[in-house]
Design an enzyme around this catalytic site. Structure first.
Site, short mmCIF file in Angstrom:
data_model
loop_
_atom_site.label_atom_id
_atom_site.label_comp_id
_atom_site.label_asym_id
_atom_site.label_seq_id
_atom_site.Cartn_x
_atom_site.Cartn_y
_atom_site.Cartn_z
CE LYS A 172 30.38 -5.89 63.67
NZ LYS A 172 30.86 -4.73 62.91
CD GLU A 247 19.64 -2.33 75.90
OE1 GLU A 247 18.61 -1.70 75.61
OE2 GLU A 247 19.76 -2.96 76.95
CB CYS A 281 18.59 4.28 70.18
SG CYS A 281 19.54 4.71 71.63
CD GLU A 382 15.27 3.06 64.88
OE1 GLU A 382 15.67 2.01 64.35
OE2 GLU A 382 15.70 3.49 65.97
P1 NAD Z 1 22.87 -2.31 62.71
O1 NAD Z 1 21.89 -3.27 63.28
O2 NAD Z 1 22.94 -2.16 61.24
O3 NAD Z 1 24.35 -2.67 63.19
C1 NAD Z 1 24.69 -2.80 64.55
C2 NAD Z 1 25.93 -3.67 64.67
O4 NAD Z 1 25.59 -5.00 64.28
C3 NAD Z 1 27.07 -3.24 63.76
O5 NAD Z 1 28.30 -3.43 64.42
C4 NAD Z 1 26.95 -4.19 62.59
O6 NAD Z 1 28.14 -4.37 61.88
C5 NAD Z 1 26.52 -5.45 63.31
N1 NAD Z 1 25.87 -6.45 62.45
C6 NAD Z 1 25.26 -6.26 61.25
N2 NAD Z 1 24.82 -7.44 60.76
C7 NAD Z 1 25.14 -8.39 61.66
C8 NAD Z 1 24.95 -9.79 61.72
N3 NAD Z 1 24.34 -10.45 60.75
N4 NAD Z 1 25.40 -10.46 62.81
C9 NAD Z 1 26.01 -9.79 63.82
N5 NAD Z 1 26.23 -8.46 63.82
C10 NAD Z 1 25.80 -7.76 62.75
O7 NAD Z 1 22.57 -0.91 63.42
P2 NAD Z 1 23.26 0.49 63.14
O8 NAD Z 1 22.75 1.03 61.84
O9 NAD Z 1 24.73 0.41 63.33
O10 NAD Z 1 22.69 1.38 64.33
C11 NAD Z 1 21.46 2.02 64.31
C12 NAD Z 1 20.43 1.23 65.08
O11 NAD Z 1 20.88 1.01 66.41
C13 NAD Z 1 19.10 1.95 65.22
O12 NAD Z 1 18.05 1.04 65.03
C14 NAD Z 1 19.12 2.44 66.67
O13 NAD Z 1 17.84 2.65 67.23
C15 NAD Z 1 19.84 1.34 67.34
N6 NAD Z 1 20.42 1.77 68.60
C16 NAD Z 1 19.86 1.31 69.75
C17 NAD Z 1 20.35 1.74 70.98
C18 NAD Z 1 19.76 1.23 72.26
O14 NAD Z 1 20.44 1.29 73.28
N7 NAD Z 1 18.53 0.74 72.27
C19 NAD Z 1 21.43 2.63 71.01
C20 NAD Z 1 21.98 3.08 69.80
C21 NAD Z 1 21.47 2.64 68.60
#
Ligand code: NAD
Length: 491
Positions: A172, A247, A281, A382
């Site tokens: 997804k 992550e 991130c 963050e």
């Molecule tokens: P997000 O948590 O909003 O979404 C991430 C994914 O989860 C998306 O595909 C989203 O549709 C899905 N999602 C949302 N609600 C969900 C639910 N209830 N159940 C299952 N899946 C769900 O994050 P984002 O805004 O897309 O990305 C930014 C964040 O990602 C930042 O916090 C960043 O630090 C983090 N990030 C971490 C890493 C790492 O490797 N540590 C790498 C890149 C980004």
């Protein structure tokens, strides 16, 4: 353009009635429409993946790897096209988009190599005429949930180790960046990856993500995203006894000691704080600076920031592109207001850009605060945008303490010419990644990627460590003595 799910090797219309538009964050252009999937679509994808996995697991790993070599070759052939789509969809500047696609190519070739390694262990048995070994076994159907900020690289960090290890997957992608998933699916198809090995379901996290986590045939969930969502994923996955790899967020810091090469530190800060408009991130969000060099660092940082051109990332001269959407822009701006209220001193930036070429996009000025208190919200939470906070310290011990004070533990960096300080820092910084004399970004794919505390739950993407997420260890004992031999009793 309308994007459909990729299930069992064919393009299938999602069952939901609603569509969502994919917008170019640089100018608001509508790039595609995506029909939102339902729980039923997830079931179809899991069914296809489960069916395909039985055969896929029996394909020898070096043969599975051949598909990855071909996928890597195709990605290389299409690198410029993929990079252009990535910049349009996500906003990062074209040079960085090319770097991200390259990361995917590197991952394909690296994981293909694992097809001929994937080492287990052979160990002596405590009993005569008995053989003992451990092997990595595939797990089954794995669920991948990815964010928008690295829409292709993170997908490859997860899907390539999953498939070389003999799993099939349902992925997804983030709602904001489905086009990169579509492009990758086209490559899977062209590479001849057997039907059902790769499945992509577009839609809302709350519907598609939840359905994947709750599905009894999905054995592993590999998630990258915010700590908030990750907590929900872990809770739901925990209830269903799933193996969940998380992550999550970061609040990464560059430490600049009094003996540092300040010019180099400035370059490192600019690249890691403002690259990808601060939406990595691993982005540098804090600079922990020794009091004796604070003024020099501030002055040189301000001077260098004059060269940061902001605009549409497709323009090769642009250094900072837009942020992903209006919501992100508002969040960034709200933190700038919080910073001001907390008494931090705004050195530069702090504005949403709305005029002229910025009119229809989501642009934020690169922003620097100084005299930030280490325990303020600005320094602890963050922001995920081009905002950096300077925090003054008087010693290395204090710098390390400030670095470790946040709830996250992804990346950290130290600029110093003193080898003793550097080695103490790399030992004591509580993060999954430490850089010395470089900014907080720039991970290479053959090392583990992930973090401590609120950033992760002990698993890693990338590197050989990624195989730990997508395999089970199986221990095998072969007794060729022809008689019953009881371990711990008959020896
Ligand atoms: P997000 O948590 O909003 O979404 C991430 C994914 O989860 C998306 O595909 C989203 O549709 C899905 N999602 C949302 N609600 C969900 C639910 N209830 N159940 C299952 N899946 C769900 O994050 P984002 O805004 O897309 O990305 C930014 C964040 O990602 C930042 O916090 C960043 O630090 C983090 N990030 C971490 C890493 C790492 O490797 N540590 C790498 C890149 C980004």
């Amino acid at each position: 353009m309308q994007l459909n799910n990729y299930i069992g090797g064919s393009w299938q219309k999602a069952g939901g009635a609603d569509y969502t538009a994919v917008l170019n964050p640089a100018n608001g252009e509508v790039l595609a429409q995506v029909r939102l999937s339902t729980t039923e679509d997830v079931s179809l994808a899991v069914k296809a993946a489960k069916e395909a996995q039985k055969k896929w697991a029996l394909v020898p790993a070096p043969k599975r790897a051949d598909f990855l070599y071909e996928i890597g070759r195709l990605m290389k052939e299409k690198k410029e096209h993929l990079s252009q789509v990535l910049t349009k969809e996500m906003g990062k500047v074209i040079e960085e988009a090319r770097g991200e696609v390259q990361e995917g190519i590197d991952m394909a070739l690296y994981m293909a190599g694992e097809g001929r390694r994937m080492f287990g262990e052979t160990v002596p048995s405590e009993l005569q005429d008995k053989f003992a070994m451990s092997v990595r076994a595939p797990i089954g159907v794995v669920g991948l949930i990815t964010p928008w900020n690295f829409p292709i690289a993170i997908a490859t960090w997860k899907s390539f180790p999953a498939i070389v290890a003999g799993n099939t997957f349902v992925w997804k992608p983030a709602t904001e960046t489905p086009m990169m998933a579509y492009e990758l699916a086209l490559i899977f198809e062209e590479a001849g990856l057997p039907s059902g090995v790769a499945n992509i379901v577009f839609g809302a996290g709350s519907v598609v993500g939840t359905a994947m986590i709750e599905h009894p045939d999905v054995r592993v969930i590999s998630f990258t995203g915010s700590t908030e969502t990750g907590r929900h994923v872990a809770e739901t996955g925990g209830r269903h006894l799933k193996k969940v790899s998380l992550e999550m967020g970061g609040k990464n810091a560059v430490i600049v000691m009094d003996d540092a090469d300040i010019d180099l530190a400035v370059e490192g800060i600019l690249w890691s704080a403002f690259g990808t408009a601060g939406q990595r991130c691993t982005a540098c969000s804090r600079v922990i600076v020794h009091k004796d060099v604070k003024e020099e660092l501030e002055r040189k940082l301000m001077e260098s920031m004059k060269d940061l051109t902001i605009g549409n990332g497709l323009d090769e001269s642009v250094k900072i592109g837009p942020v992903i959407n209006k919501k992100a822009l508002e969040k960034i701006d709200s933190y700038v207001e919080i910073g001001k209220k907390e008494g931090a001193k705004l050195l530069v930036g702090g504005n949403v850009l709305t005029e002229g070429k910025f009119t229809n996009g989501h642009y934020y000025e690169p922003t620097v605060f100084t005299d930030v208190k280490w325990d303020s919200r600005l320094a602890q939470e963050e922001i995920f945008g081009p905002v950096v906070s300077l925090i003054e310290v008087s010693s290395l011990d204090e710098a390390i303490e400030v670095n470790n004070s946040v709830k996250f533990g992804l990346s950290s960096s130290i600029f110093s010419r003193d080898v003793n300080k550097v080695f103490r820092a790399q030992r004591d910084l509580d993060t999954g990644i430490v850089y010395v004399n470089a900014g907080t970004t720039g991970a290479e794919i053959h090392l583990p990627f992930g973090g401590t505390k609120g950033t992760g739950n002990g698993h890693r993407d990338s590197g050989v460590a990624a195989l730990d997420v997508f395999t089970e260890w199986k221990s095998i004992y072969v007794d060729f003595s022809g008689k019953l031999q009881r371990a711990q009793i008959d020896n």
